[in-house]
Scaffold this active site. Structure first.
Site, mmCIF file in Angstrom:
data_model
loop_
_atom_site.group_PDB
_atom_site.id
_atom_site.type_symbol
_atom_site.label_atom_id
_atom_site.label_comp_id
_atom_site.label_asym_id
_atom_site.label_seq_id
_atom_site.Cartn_x
_atom_site.Cartn_y
_atom_site.Cartn_z
ATOM 1 N N PHE A 137 5.306 0.272 6.925
ATOM 2 C CA PHE A 137 6.163 -0.913 6.827
ATOM 3 C C PHE A 137 6.678 -1.081 5.387
ATOM 4 C CE2 PHE A 137 2.901 -1.618 10.108
ATOM 5 C CZ PHE A 137 3.734 -1.658 11.215
ATOM 6 N N CYS A 138 5.800 -0.780 4.429
ATOM 7 C CA CYS A 138 6.216 -0.859 3.016
ATOM 8 C C CYS A 138 7.274 0.211 2.728
ATOM 9 C CB CYS A 138 5.015 -0.650 2.094
ATOM 10 S SG CYS A 138 3.674 -1.810 2.406
ATOM 11 N N CYS A 147 1.710 2.713 3.447
ATOM 12 C CA CYS A 147 1.979 1.833 4.591
ATOM 13 C C CYS A 147 3.405 2.075 5.101
ATOM 14 C CB CYS A 147 1.787 0.393 4.122
ATOM 15 S SG CYS A 147 2.669 -0.842 5.062
ATOM 16 N N TYR A 190 0.898 -1.150 0.000
ATOM 17 C CA TYR A 190 0.000 0.000 0.000
ATOM 18 C C TYR A 190 0.942 1.207 0.000
ATOM 19 C CZ TYR A 190 -3.431 -3.200 2.244
ATOM 20 O OH TYR A 190 -4.268 -4.248 2.579
HETATM 21 N N1 GSH Z 1 4.824 -6.625 11.014
HETATM 22 C C1 GSH Z 1 4.396 -6.410 9.659
HETATM 23 C C2 GSH Z 1 3.191 -5.503 9.691
HETATM 24 C C3 GSH Z 1 2.587 -5.352 8.319
HETATM 25 C C4 GSH Z 1 1.218 -4.720 8.399
HETATM 26 O O1 GSH Z 1 0.585 -4.666 9.458
HETATM 27 N N2 GSH Z 1 0.766 -4.247 7.260
HETATM 28 C C5 GSH Z 1 -0.570 -3.708 7.200
HETATM 29 C C6 GSH Z 1 -0.588 -2.497 6.265
HETATM 30 S S1 GSH Z 1 0.281 -1.108 6.937
HETATM 31 C C7 GSH Z 1 -1.495 -4.737 6.624
HETATM 32 O O2 GSH Z 1 -1.188 -5.333 5.612
HETATM 33 N N3 GSH Z 1 -2.612 -4.956 7.299
HETATM 34 C C8 GSH Z 1 -3.579 -5.950 6.895
HETATM 35 C C9 GSH Z 1 -4.641 -5.452 6.000
HETATM 36 O O3 GSH Z 1 -4.542 -4.356 5.445
HETATM 37 O O4 GSH Z 1 -5.589 -6.183 5.831
HETATM 38 C C10 GSH Z 1 5.520 -5.764 8.875
HETATM 39 O O5 GSH Z 1 6.424 -5.168 9.499
HETATM 40 O O6 GSH Z 1 5.569 -5.898 7.643
#
Ligand code: GSH
Length: 327
Positions: free
Chosen positions: A107-108, A105, A102
């Site tokens: 993390f991205c 995001c 995203y």
């Molecule tokens: N610990 C993971 C966290 C990743 C995360 O929580 N990503 C969120 C987006 S910021 C996500 O995909 N959430 C699930 C969703 O959108 O359904 C990381 O560091 O990559």
């Protein structure tokens, strides 16, 4: 309940404006604006129960708003000259790197900061946060997902660790006291810094609108989609950010942001970067999550009211332009 009433008001207002497919888009856009709160299941099901169509415009609009949780102004914050960039070592020259993400995001954005710094070319696939069609092939249901020559990597910190092992195998193999410091601050980013960002960028109606205004200028969307995304998304996120503030015990979101920035500068302890003369993985993590907010009011306030600006500028210079290539 407050949040749902706020959303209901948006839906009511929007109903009077558009035809059915566009109305579907409204639900999806607001839903996607809530995607990364971690608290959105009730709103999700409420929204989904109203969602029947899967038209092109709703998907496009959802994608616009999907990037808005911490919407990325990465492009505009990348004006710095690229010096101190790390060349890719000859041993690690992947042919095909694809980041499923995203746009906003945090993390991205951590992963992107790493790829940009090490000049590793990558393609981006923007994931629809509602259908997640683009990552249906994977068992992992979050972003980022990084594919490196067919190998799937997930979880931003694990991705960075794996890439670092490939990029700098000798350094990665060593365990020193510098690693302890680096790891401590990388954890601080994931456990503390990321939680302060949303309450800041959606702090007030005008800041929430500013955030959505920028993100909705990205991409190719109709006037209607853009307008709904901006006002519905901003309203929804304004309420969600208040909830997040409570969840993470933040009393004054700006004070918390300034305190985090000062804490980071104190950690630098006079060094150009936490890594010394070059950024380390903690520098890249802090920079990655701050990059999407830098040109928003909250990011400008942070730079104006704390000592973080000099380090941030050095990081812009070191990380340079995105090494992303056309998908
Ligand atoms: N610990 C993971 C966290 C990743 C995360 O929580 N990503 C969120 C987006 S910021 C996500 O995909 N959430 C699930 C969703 O959108 O359904 C990381 O560091 O990559």
């Amino acid at each position: 309940m407050r949040r749902l009433s706020g959303l209901a008001a948006i839906f009511q207002a929007a109903k009077g404006v558009g035809a059915v497919p566009a109305r579907t888009a409204e639900y999806r856009m607001v839903q996607s604006a809530l995607y990364s709160t971690g608290n959105n299941s009730s709103v999700m099901s409420h929204v989904l129960s109203h969602t029947k169509h899967d038209d092109q415009s709703s998907r496009a609009a959802a994608r616009v708003v999907s990037g808005t949780m911490l919407f990325s102004v990465a492009a505009s914050t990348l004006a710095g000259e690229a010096h101190a960039k790390e060349p890719i070592p000859p041993k690690f020259r992947p042919n095909d790197v694809v980041l499923y993400q995203y746009e906003a995001c945090p993390f991205c954005n951590k992963v992107k900061a790493f790829l940009d710094y090490y000049d590793i070319p990558y393609k981006i696939v923007e994931v629809n946060p509602i259908s997640k069609n683009e990552i249906k092939w994977s068992d992992y249901k979050k972003v980022p997902i990084l594919m490196v020559d067919g190998e799937q990597m997930v979880d931003s910190s694990d991705i960075v660790d794996k890439l670092f092992q490939k990029v700098c195998p000798q350094v990665a193999a060593k365990s020193t006291s510098d690693n302890d410091e680096e790891n401590k601050w990388r954890k601080w980013v994931d456990n503390h810094l990321v939680h302060i960002l949303s309450p800041n960028i959606y702090r007030s109606a005008s800041e929430a609108l500013e955030s959505f205004d920028y993100i909705t200028t990205q991409g190719n969307f109709s006037f209607y989609e853009r307008t709904v995304a901006k006002y519905a998304g901003a309203t929804a996120m304004y309420f969600v950010s208040k909830k997040l503030k409570k969840k993470y015990n933040i009393t004054d979101e700006r004070a918390a942001l300034y305190e985090a920035a000062e804490t980071w500068v104190d950690a630098l302890n006079g060094r150009d970067f936490l890594g010394g003369s070059k950024p380390n993985l903690a520098d890249l993590a802090v920079f990655g999550v701050l990059r999407p907010i830098r040109n928003l009011k909250s990011g400008k306030d942070m730079v104006a009211n704390t000592r973080i600006g000099d380090w941030y500028s050095r990081m812009e210079g070191a990380v340079g332009q995105p090494s992303k290539v056309q998908a």
